[in-house]
Design a protein around this motif. Structure first.
Motif, short mmCIF file in Angstrom:
data_model
loop_
_atom_site.label_atom_id
_atom_site.label_comp_id
_atom_site.label_asym_id
_atom_site.label_seq_id
_atom_site.Cartn_x
_atom_site.Cartn_y
_atom_site.Cartn_z
N ILE A 150 -41.21 -22.11 -49.96
CA ILE A 150 -41.33 -20.66 -49.85
C ILE A 150 -40.94 -20.28 -48.43
O ILE A 150 -41.48 -20.80 -47.47
N THR A 151 -40.00 -19.37 -48.30
CA THR A 151 -39.52 -18.93 -46.99
C THR A 151 -39.72 -17.43 -46.88
O THR A 151 -39.33 -16.67 -47.76
N PHE A 152 -40.36 -17.01 -45.80
CA PHE A 152 -40.51 -15.59 -45.50
C PHE A 152 -39.56 -15.27 -44.36
O PHE A 152 -39.55 -15.95 -43.34
N ILE A 153 -38.75 -14.24 -44.51
CA ILE A 153 -37.81 -13.85 -43.47
C ILE A 153 -38.28 -12.51 -42.90
O ILE A 153 -38.48 -11.55 -43.64
N VAL A 154 -38.46 -12.49 -41.60
CA VAL A 154 -38.94 -11.30 -40.93
C VAL A 154 -37.90 -10.19 -41.04
O VAL A 154 -36.72 -10.42 -40.80
N PRO A 155 -38.33 -8.98 -41.41
CA PRO A 155 -37.37 -7.87 -41.49
C PRO A 155 -36.80 -7.55 -40.12
O PRO A 155 -37.48 -7.70 -39.12
N LEU A 204 -45.65 -4.43 -47.44
CA LEU A 204 -46.41 -5.16 -46.42
C LEU A 204 -45.89 -4.87 -45.02
O LEU A 204 -44.70 -5.02 -44.75
N ASP A 205 -46.75 -4.41 -44.16
CA ASP A 205 -46.45 -4.23 -42.73
C ASP A 205 -45.13 -3.50 -42.50
O ASP A 205 -44.29 -3.93 -41.72
N GLY A 206 -44.91 -2.41 -43.20
CA GLY A 206 -43.72 -1.60 -43.01
C GLY A 206 -42.58 -1.90 -43.98
O GLY A 206 -41.61 -1.16 -44.05
#
Length: 87
Positions: free
Chosen positions: A81-86, A62-64
């Motif tokens: 649910i936690t999404f951590i930005v790369p 996803l997105d890179g």
């Protein structure tokens, strides 16, 4: 009841073991993606605070790629649910 470490070790990708053995201790999925750009999406062990670490789902497309998704199941049917930005 099986603990998280025992359960997740049945499924997580052994690529994390190889990275740790080579001296890279991934803090998040972005670290795994940078070290191994061809890594596929899946469950990996990450070490955001050192120690034994914990498992997380890594989205490598996803997105890179390099997204860390941490899902915590807790009592009384709640889900975090936690999404951590790369990075």
């Amino acid at each position: 009841m099986i603990d998280e470490m025992a359960f997740s070790s049945l499924f997580w990708n052994n690529l994390t073991d190889k990275l740790v053995q080579s001296g890279l201790v991934p803090v998040d999925c972005g670290d795994i993606h940078k070290a191994w750009p061809r890594a596929t999406s899946g469950v990996y062990r990450i070490y955001p605070a050192g120690g034994q670490g914990h498992t997380a789902y890594c989205d490598m497309t996803l997105d890179g790629g390099g997204w860390t998704v941490r899902i915590v199941l807790c009592t009384f049917h709640c889900i975090k649910i936690t999404f951590i930005v790369p990075h």
